[in-house]
Design an enzyme around this catalytic site. Structure first.
Site, PDB file in Angstrom:
ATOM      1  N   CYS A 169     -13.248  -5.394  -5.358  1.00 20.78           N
ATOM      2  CA  CYS A 169     -12.006  -5.832  -4.713  1.00 20.78           C
ATOM      3  C   CYS A 169     -12.260  -6.135  -3.235  1.00 20.78           C
ATOM      4  CB  CYS A 169     -10.970  -4.716  -4.865  1.00 20.78           C
ATOM      5  SG  CYS A 169      -9.732  -4.709  -3.578  1.00 20.78           S
ATOM      6  N   CYS A 187      -4.867  -2.000  -5.443  1.00 17.24           N
ATOM      7  CA  CYS A 187      -3.975  -3.075  -4.987  1.00 17.24           C
ATOM      8  C   CYS A 187      -2.852  -3.309  -5.988  1.00 17.24           C
ATOM      9  CB  CYS A 187      -4.706  -4.398  -4.843  1.00 17.24           C
ATOM     10  SG  CYS A 187      -5.999  -4.463  -3.633  1.00 17.24           S
ATOM     11  N   LYS A 247     -10.535  -1.251   7.834  1.00 20.06           N
ATOM     12  CA  LYS A 247      -9.130  -0.888   7.673  1.00 20.06           C
ATOM     13  C   LYS A 247      -9.058   0.597   7.349  1.00 20.06           C
ATOM     14  CE  LYS A 247      -5.058  -1.751   4.847  1.00 20.06           C
ATOM     15  NZ  LYS A 247      -4.854  -1.096   3.563  1.00 20.06           N
ATOM     16  N   LYS A 252      -7.105   5.541   2.691  1.00 17.07           N
ATOM     17  CA  LYS A 252      -7.560   6.745   2.005  1.00 17.07           C
ATOM     18  C   LYS A 252      -8.845   6.437   1.234  1.00 17.07           C
ATOM     19  CE  LYS A 252      -6.125  10.284  -1.162  1.00 17.07           C
ATOM     20  NZ  LYS A 252      -5.506  10.439  -2.462  1.00 17.07           N
ATOM     21  N   CYS A 296      -7.490  -4.772  -9.755  1.00 13.40           N
ATOM     22  CA  CYS A 296      -7.762  -3.666  -8.827  1.00 13.40           C
ATOM     23  C   CYS A 296      -6.577  -2.709  -8.898  1.00 13.40           C
ATOM     24  CB  CYS A 296      -7.949  -4.141  -7.391  1.00 13.40           C
ATOM     25  SG  CYS A 296      -7.996  -2.739  -6.230  1.00 13.40           S
ATOM     26  N   HIS A 328       0.032   3.528   8.349  1.00 16.86           N
ATOM     27  CA  HIS A 328       1.459   3.530   7.972  1.00 16.86           C
ATOM     28  C   HIS A 328       2.328   3.672   9.209  1.00 16.86           C
ATOM     29  CE1 HIS A 328      -0.329   5.672   4.261  1.00 16.86           C
ATOM     30  NE2 HIS A 328      -0.165   4.411   3.929  1.00 16.86           N
ATOM     31  N   HIS A 337     -10.430  -3.122  -1.061  1.00 15.98           N
ATOM     32  CA  HIS A 337     -10.907  -1.735  -1.167  1.00 15.98           C
ATOM     33  C   HIS A 337     -12.400  -1.614  -1.431  1.00 15.98           C
ATOM     34  CE1 HIS A 337      -6.546  -1.402  -1.925  1.00 15.98           C
ATOM     35  NE2 HIS A 337      -6.696  -0.335  -1.176  1.00 15.98           N
ATOM     36  N   HIS A 342      -0.691   8.049   7.218  1.00 11.71           N
ATOM     37  CA  HIS A 342      -1.774   7.950   8.189  1.00 11.71           C
ATOM     38  C   HIS A 342      -1.413   6.938   9.266  1.00 11.71           C
ATOM     39  CE1 HIS A 342      -3.271   4.213   6.452  1.00 11.71           C
ATOM     40  NE2 HIS A 342      -3.443   4.788   5.266  1.00 11.71           N
TER      41      HIS A 342
END
Ligand code: MSP
Length: 504
Positions: free
Chosen positions: A146, A131, A297, A300, A128, A23, A149, A20
């Site tokens: 977390c 992570c 952020k 996914k 997590c 990245h 996330h 995505h």
């Protein structure tokens, strides 16, 4: 700025998601940085790859009804394809499931174990899975979620081998004190120092609760913790554990490009692991912020993913690369919006650079019979060109692509202004027109070289349209961007718009 070898890496991406924008962000910056170093004449190695072990991937594979290797095999090529499509010129692509990687992980583990820095202990904590990290209560959001996330963490209890990170606090602080500027930008370096100063806890380097990983060489009932494993890719790709000579040549790495979310692992765990194994720490880390989408952020898990290839359909590969590199000062967070993307494309590429190319070619056609004249020796633009070279070089030295492009676009703007001030399209053919156009062609030549790390395709097109042969990337900075390199007497062609304007 003497030529040397230059080794840079991106993080290796988890294969639980398709590539995505987040990245692509880090990868494009690494690509442009290494392209710049190729222009400097450095011998370059640019590495990227995929992170394929661990619970995260095991679960994603289970959900897809595949065995983890088959699952990884189905996703890893999507990264390689996306990078190819985005003109990423990586020299290698490492997958952690390759034998060369396993050899390096085993070697590094053995060295740290032999040094007495890995020991068996009982661990209980909140984990997590996304992570692949244990969190302390202080780090967690309300409801034991977390901080990255926002998902609930899970209670784990395991007998693990631990890396004695707590022993490295002073050594790390001393090392960073002796290497100021190793982490850019500076404020991200301060974050890393903050983590070290706040006290370091040992971290577990093995798991017995899963099998999808590299077994510890001395105790195969444990598999290696995914972060210990993943970081080692940077050594594995250059022959650690398999080719000592090659390893000597490329290590230490010049820059690890990372996102701010993985500072702890890269700037704290990793140099400590290397010190334990008797290997020099990296020379540098370049830490980027996050590209946000709707203030969050892109990930996914959050579900706000923008696929890079969809954007490329609108603004082209170079338009997309330019946006990523120019829009957000490296290190800070940037907010992705479609309007922002199109706005920057129209302003800098369609109206400025594209228009400059089109104008120059049109007037060379009408006033000089299509043959580009040579630049004048004492052009007012020569100063602007020299400033662009100095500005871009200084910016790339500290991994500041937005500043490097800004310095280059000062020259684009100065050249457009020079044309507007002299209006060669209104003059009779003759020496005055030739001087103005020759200067503009020379400025375009220099811009093409300086912007080539960002815009590999369109700068090559400019190069060819102003009649130059060979590859723009074969030029060397600074020698080939000194004023006066455009020889004149070359055919100049207009061609279709380099960056057609987009209406929103
Ligand atoms: N596999 C680990 C890295 C191991 S490196 C030895 C990992 N993978 S990841 O796929 O989740 O993300 C890797 C990196 O992608 C992030 O650390 C960050 O650099 C980049 N990004 C992912 N999402 C991002 C944004 N939304 N914005 C900018 N970069 C982000 O972590």
């Amino acid at each position: 700025m003497t030529a040397s070898r230059f080794y840079a890496t991106t993080p290796i991406y988890y294969v639980n998601a398709e590539p995505h924008l987040g990245h692509a962000y880090t990868t494009i910056i690494g690509d442009a940085l290494t392209r710049w170093h190729r222009l400097l004449g450095d011998e370059v190695l640019f590495l990227t790859g995929t992170d394929e072990y661990g619970l995260n991937i095991q679960r994603a594979a289970d959900a897809a009804g595949l065995d983890p290797q088959a699952f990884a095999d189905s996703i890893a090529p999507k990264f390689a394809e996306a990078w190819k499509h985005l003109e990423i010129a990586n020299d290698d692509f490492i997958r952690t499931t390759e034998p060369r990687h396993r050899a390096a992980v085993e070697e590094l583990l053995q060295r740290c174990y032999a040094a007495g820095d890995i020991e068996l202990d009982l661990y209980r904590g909140k984990y997590c899975v996304r992570c692949e990290l244990y969190y302390s209560d202080d780090d967690l959001l309300p409801g034991d979620r977390c901080p990255i996330h926002k998902l609930p963490v899970e209670e784990f209890e395991e007998e693990n081998y631990f890396f004695r990170l707590s022993r490295f606090q002073d050594r790390l602080l001393d090392w960073y004190a002796a290497h100021p500027g190793a982490i850019v930008p500076e404020f991200r370096g301060n974050e890393a120092l903050g983590v070290i100063r706040s006290g370091l806890r040992d971290f577990s380097v093995s798991r017995t609760s899963l099998t999808w990983g590299i077994p510890l060489p001395w105790d195969p009932s444990h598999v290696t913790y995914v972060w210990f494993d993943a970081l080692t890719n940077y050594l594995a790709a250059i022959g650690f554990g398999t080719d000592a000579q090659r390893f000597e040549h490329w290590w230490p790495v010049d820059y690890h490009l990372i996102g701010k979310d993985i500072i702890r692992q890269h700037c704290v765990y990793w140099p400590a692991m290397l010190m334990s194994a008797g290997i020099e720490p990296p020379r540098g880390w370049a830490v980027g912020g996050w590209l946000l989408s709707g203030g969050e952020k892109m990930s996914k898990t959050t579900g706000n993913v923008v696929k890079p290839l969809d954007l490329v359909d609108t603004v082209g590969v170079d338009g997309f690369r330019y946006y990523v590199l120019a829009d957000t000062p490296y290190g800070q967070d940037g907010d992705f919006t479609y309007e922002g993307l199109v706005g920057r494309y129209n302003a800098d590429l369609a109206n400025n650079l594209g228009n400059l190319m089109a104008r120059v070619a049109t007037v060379v056609g009408s006033k000089c019979g299509g043959t580009g004249p040579a630049p004048s020796g004492d052009s007012p633009l020569s100063r602007a060109a020299a400033d662009a070279v100095t500005g871009a070089s200084a910016a790339w030295d500290v991994v500041a692509p937005s500043r490097a492009l800004d310095a280059t676009w000062q020259l684009v703007r100065a050249t457009n202004a020079h044309l507007e001030a002299n209006e060669p399209w209104k003059l009779e053919p003759g020496p005055q027109v030739e001087a103005v156009l020759g200067d503009a062609l020379e400025a375009l030549r220099i811009v093409a070289v300086l912007a080539s790390p960002a815009l590999p395709d369109t700068t090559q097109a400019i190069w060819e349209r102003i009649g130059l042969s060979g590859a723009v990337t074969s030029q060397r900075v600074p020698a080939d961007v000194a004023w006066g390199g455009y020889p004149g007497g070359l055919p100049v062609t207009k061609g279709p718009a380099l960056f057609p304007r987009i209406t929103v």
